[in-house]
Design a protein around this motif. Structure first.
Motif, PDB file in Angstrom:
ATOM      1  N   GLY A   1      28.959  37.558  58.437  1.00 29.48           N
ATOM      2  CA  GLY A   1      29.420  38.326  57.292  1.00 29.48           C
ATOM      3  C   GLY A   1      30.143  37.468  56.266  1.00 29.48           C
ATOM      4  O   GLY A   1      30.235  36.253  56.391  1.00 29.48           O
TER       5      GLY A   1
ATOM      6  N   LEU B   1      54.193  49.508  37.554  1.00 28.90           N
ATOM      7  CA  LEU B   1      52.866  48.917  37.686  1.00 28.90           C
ATOM      8  C   LEU B   1      52.077  49.014  36.390  1.00 28.90           C
ATOM      9  O   LEU B   1      50.987  48.516  36.290  1.00 28.90           O
ATOM     10  CB  LEU B   1      52.104  49.632  38.803  1.00 28.90           C
ATOM     11  CG  LEU B   1      52.730  49.423  40.188  1.00 28.90           C
ATOM     12  CD1 LEU B   1      52.062  50.322  41.201  1.00 28.90           C
ATOM     13  CD2 LEU B   1      52.612  47.986  40.611  1.00 28.90           C
TER      14      LEU B   1
ATOM     15  N   PHE C   1      48.302  37.761  46.652  1.00 26.93           N
ATOM     16  CA  PHE C   1      49.363  38.032  45.693  1.00 26.93           C
ATOM     17  C   PHE C   1      50.528  37.117  46.019  1.00 26.93           C
ATOM     18  O   PHE C   1      50.733  36.822  47.185  1.00 26.93           O
ATOM     19  CB  PHE C   1      49.822  39.486  45.794  1.00 26.93           C
ATOM     20  CG  PHE C   1      48.766  40.507  45.495  1.00 26.93           C
ATOM     21  CD1 PHE C   1      48.481  40.870  44.185  1.00 26.93           C
ATOM     22  CD2 PHE C   1      48.064  41.114  46.521  1.00 26.93           C
ATOM     23  CE1 PHE C   1      47.523  41.829  43.906  1.00 26.93           C
ATOM     24  CE2 PHE C   1      47.090  42.065  46.253  1.00 26.93           C
ATOM     25  CZ  PHE C   1      46.828  42.420  44.934  1.00 26.93           C
ATOM     26  N   PRO C   2      51.366  36.679  45.134  1.00 23.47           N
ATOM     27  CA  PRO C   2      51.242  36.946  43.708  1.00 23.47           C
ATOM     28  C   PRO C   2      50.094  36.176  43.099  1.00 23.47           C
ATOM     29  O   PRO C   2      49.663  35.178  43.632  1.00 23.47           O
ATOM     30  CB  PRO C   2      52.583  36.463  43.136  1.00 23.47           C
ATOM     31  CG  PRO C   2      53.058  35.447  44.094  1.00 23.47           C
ATOM     32  CD  PRO C   2      52.553  35.870  45.433  1.00 23.47           C
ATOM     33  N   THR C   3      49.623  36.648  41.977  1.00 23.65           N
ATOM     34  CA  THR C   3      48.463  36.041  41.340  1.00 23.65           C
ATOM     35  C   THR C   3      48.864  34.744  40.668  1.00 23.65           C
ATOM     36  O   THR C   3      49.993  34.569  40.282  1.00 23.65           O
ATOM     37  CB  THR C   3      47.870  36.986  40.308  1.00 23.65           C
ATOM     38  OG1 THR C   3      48.884  37.344  39.391  1.00 23.65           O
ATOM     39  CG2 THR C   3      47.339  38.209  40.992  1.00 23.65           C
TER      40      THR C   3
ATOM     41  N   MET D   1      49.727  46.047  41.475  1.00 26.46           N
ATOM     42  CA  MET D   1      49.340  44.640  41.449  1.00 26.46           C
ATOM     43  C   MET D   1      47.822  44.549  41.497  1.00 26.46           C
ATOM     44  O   MET D   1      47.185  45.221  42.294  1.00 26.46           O
ATOM     45  CB  MET D   1      49.951  43.912  42.645  1.00 26.46           C
ATOM     46  CG  MET D   1      51.468  44.022  42.685  1.00 26.46           C
ATOM     47  SD  MET D   1      52.237  42.920  43.886  1.00 26.46           S
ATOM     48  CE  MET D   1      51.865  43.766  45.409  1.00 26.46           C
ATOM     49  N   ILE D   2      47.273  43.725  40.648  1.00 23.92           N
ATOM     50  CA  ILE D   2      45.816  43.654  40.506  1.00 23.92           C
ATOM     51  C   ILE D   2      45.360  42.203  40.584  1.00 23.92           C
ATOM     52  O   ILE D   2      46.016  41.313  40.041  1.00 23.92           O
ATOM     53  CB  ILE D   2      45.373  44.255  39.150  1.00 23.92           C
ATOM     54  CG1 ILE D   2      45.778  45.729  39.077  1.00 23.92           C
ATOM     55  CG2 ILE D   2      43.870  44.102  38.945  1.00 23.92           C
ATOM     56  CD1 ILE D   2      45.636  46.319  37.692  1.00 23.92           C
TER      57      ILE D   2
ATOM     58  N   PRO E   1      53.847  40.427  41.007  1.00 24.21           N
ATOM     59  CA  PRO E   1      52.997  40.325  39.825  1.00 24.21           C
ATOM     60  C   PRO E   1      52.397  41.676  39.483  1.00 24.21           C
ATOM     61  O   PRO E   1      52.435  42.593  40.294  1.00 24.21           O
ATOM     62  CB  PRO E   1      51.903  39.365  40.272  1.00 24.21           C
ATOM     63  CG  PRO E   1      51.802  39.615  41.723  1.00 24.21           C
ATOM     64  CD  PRO E   1      53.164  39.999  42.212  1.00 24.21           C
ATOM     65  N   CYS E   2      51.854  41.754  38.309  1.00 20.49           N
ATOM     66  CA  CYS E   2      51.212  43.002  37.905  1.00 20.49           C
ATOM     67  C   CYS E   2      49.697  42.830  37.907  1.00 20.49           C
ATOM     68  O   CYS E   2      49.221  41.757  37.642  1.00 20.49           O
ATOM     69  CB  CYS E   2      51.663  43.379  36.514  1.00 20.49           C
ATOM     70  SG  CYS E   2      53.441  43.602  36.452  1.00 20.49           S
TER      71      CYS E   2
ATOM     72  N   LEU F   1      42.023  37.818  49.148  1.00 19.47           N
ATOM     73  CA  LEU F   1      42.778  38.203  47.952  1.00 19.47           C
ATOM     74  C   LEU F   1      44.241  37.902  48.195  1.00 19.47           C
ATOM     75  O   LEU F   1      44.800  38.346  49.196  1.00 19.47           O
ATOM     76  CB  LEU F   1      42.615  39.703  47.702  1.00 19.47           C
ATOM     77  CG  LEU F   1      41.186  40.224  47.576  1.00 19.47           C
ATOM     78  CD1 LEU F   1      41.155  41.728  47.684  1.00 19.47           C
ATOM     79  CD2 LEU F   1      40.567  39.777  46.274  1.00 19.47           C
TER      80      LEU F   1
ATOM     81  N   MET G   1      33.734  37.042  54.208  1.00 17.02           N
ATOM     82  CA  MET G   1      35.140  37.449  54.128  1.00 17.02           C
ATOM     83  C   MET G   1      35.620  37.247  52.691  1.00 17.02           C
ATOM     84  O   MET G   1      35.398  36.187  52.103  1.00 17.02           O
ATOM     85  CB  MET G   1      35.990  36.630  55.089  1.00 17.02           C
ATOM     86  CG  MET G   1      37.442  37.076  55.129  1.00 17.02           C
ATOM     87  SD  MET G   1      38.330  36.397  56.552  1.00 17.02           S
ATOM     88  CE  MET G   1      38.481  34.675  56.059  1.00 17.02           C
TER      89      MET G   1
ATOM     90  N   LEU H   1      45.355  52.664  39.474  1.00 16.21           N
ATOM     91  CA  LEU H   1      46.065  51.607  38.744  1.00 16.21           C
ATOM     92  C   LEU H   1      45.445  51.332  37.384  1.00 16.21           C
ATOM     93  O   LEU H   1      46.133  51.313  36.367  1.00 16.21           O
ATOM     94  CB  LEU H   1      46.042  50.304  39.560  1.00 16.21           C
ATOM     95  CG  LEU H   1      47.231  50.000  40.444  1.00 16.21           C
ATOM     96  CD1 LEU H   1      47.040  48.645  41.107  1.00 16.21           C
ATOM     97  CD2 LEU H   1      48.527  50.014  39.658  1.00 16.21           C
TER      98      LEU H   1
ATOM     99  N   PHE I   1      30.117  33.504  45.136  1.00 19.84           N
ATOM    100  CA  PHE I   1      29.628  34.339  46.239  1.00 19.84           C
ATOM    101  C   PHE I   1      28.622  33.501  47.036  1.00 19.84           C
ATOM    102  O   PHE I   1      27.847  32.746  46.447  1.00 19.84           O
ATOM    103  CB  PHE I   1      28.955  35.581  45.642  1.00 19.84           C
ATOM    104  CG  PHE I   1      28.933  36.751  46.568  1.00 19.84           C
ATOM    105  CD1 PHE I   1      30.095  37.441  46.848  1.00 19.84           C
ATOM    106  CD2 PHE I   1      27.754  37.169  47.151  1.00 19.84           C
ATOM    107  CE1 PHE I   1      30.079  38.528  47.688  1.00 19.84           C
ATOM    108  CE2 PHE I   1      27.728  38.259  47.997  1.00 19.84           C
ATOM    109  CZ  PHE I   1      28.897  38.935  48.270  1.00 19.84           C
TER     110      PHE I   1
ATOM    111  N   ARG J   1      37.201  30.014  58.848  1.00 14.41           N
ATOM    112  CA  ARG J   1      38.201  30.233  57.795  1.00 14.41           C
ATOM    113  C   ARG J   1      38.035  29.270  56.620  1.00 14.41           C
ATOM    114  O   ARG J   1      38.695  29.417  55.600  1.00 14.41           O
ATOM    115  CB  ARG J   1      39.617  30.114  58.377  1.00 14.41           C
ATOM    116  CG  ARG J   1      39.979  31.257  59.341  1.00 14.41           C
ATOM    117  CD  ARG J   1      39.993  32.611  58.632  1.00 14.41           C
ATOM    118  NE  ARG J   1      40.249  33.732  59.530  1.00 14.41           N
ATOM    119  CZ  ARG J   1      39.291  34.459  60.099  1.00 14.41           C
ATOM    120  NH1 ARG J   1      38.022  34.187  59.871  1.00 14.41           N
ATOM    121  NH2 ARG J   1      39.610  35.470  60.891  1.00 14.41           N
TER     122      ARG J   1
ATOM    123  N   PRO K   1      36.552  42.928  36.808  1.00 18.05           N
ATOM    124  CA  PRO K   1      35.121  43.219  36.963  1.00 18.05           C
ATOM    125  C   PRO K   1      34.282  42.649  35.826  1.00 18.05           C
ATOM    126  O   PRO K   1      33.057  42.576  35.941  1.00 18.05           O
ATOM    127  CB  PRO K   1      35.077  44.751  36.986  1.00 18.05           C
ATOM    128  CG  PRO K   1      36.343  45.179  36.329  1.00 18.05           C
ATOM    129  CD  PRO K   1      37.353  44.117  36.602  1.00 18.05           C
TER     130      PRO K   1
END
Lengths: 168, 55
Positions: B46, A144, B53-55, B1-2, A167-168, B51, B48, A34, B38, B31, B6
């Motif tokens: 651990g 994308l 979507f949608p952002t 989708m991102i 969304p992208c 993430l 979790m 991506l 972080f 939960r 970073p």
């Protein structure tokens, strides 16, 4: 005829549901189709899950994972999507790095690393799940890349985001 | 989708991605809470990463 009727019914029947499933690790590699299509290696390491057609360059004009994958590390045998995230490293006092192991969620202890994937109409705590959703369009329409210029079926990007939630 | 970036190194930059959170697992059923940072203390079961979507 029977199948046609059944299909038509499935298309009009309202659906209030969410799906939750596990996906094992497919590969851990420095690839990011991506953000850096075609770059080998990419800048960051990723744990990748999903369809077996995953490859460094997955631009829509190059390939379509939904058509090319023959199996997947996800529980639904026909989910050929790929999903990837950066793994975490532990930095020891002597300066060496060790990758932090990844494990399945509760209920998915048998999988190898991976993730839990949810598809929801509304947030998890909303049991009604009433929002209307549409299936993802073909990847060539989803676009994308170059998202800011994107339109989908003639709908400008911002509107498309709000209404369809891709969304992208 | 991102989701995320970073290059996000500050709280303000991280706040652009409210859908990227961490949960410090006291057991596999933990939960809450979800944090932007972080975890700073050991998490017995651990960490979790969540993430959305949608952002």
């Amino acid at each position: 005829m029977f199948w046609n009727s059944l299909t038509a019914l499935a298309l009009v029947a309202p659906s209030h549901a969410l799906i939750r499933f596990g996906c094992s690790q497919l590969v851990v590699d420095r690839l990011d189709p991506l953000v850096e299509p075609g770059n080998t290696p990419s800048a960051h390491l990723h744990q990748i899950i999903g369809g077996n057609s995953f490859t460094p360059d997955m631009r829509p004009e190059v390939m379509d994972p939904a058509k090319l994958s023959t199996c997947t590390t996800c529980q639904p045998a026909d989910d050929f999507s790929n999903y990837w995230t950066a793994p975490v490293y532990f930095k020891a006092r002597n300066g060496t790095y060790k990758r932090v192991p990844q494990k399945g969620n509760s209920g998915f202890e048998g999988q190898n690393g991976g993730m839990t994937v949810y598809y929801m109409q509304n947030q998890l705590a909303d049991f009604a799940q009433k929002s209307k959703v549409k299936a993802f369009p073909p990847v060539s329409d989803l676009g994308l890349y170059g998202c800011k210029k994107l339109t989908f079926q003639g709908i400008p990007h911002d509107h498309w985001l709000a209404n369809l939630g891709y969304p992208c | 989708m991102i989701i995320g970036s970073p290059t996000s190194g500050t709280r303000a930059e991280a706040d652009k991605f409210p859908q990227l959170t961490y949960t410090c697992l006291q057991n596999m059923g933990t939960r809450f809470p979800e944090t932007k940072d972080f975890p700073k203390k050991p998490c017995p079961s651990g960490i979790m990463v969540n993430l959305r979507f949608p952002t």
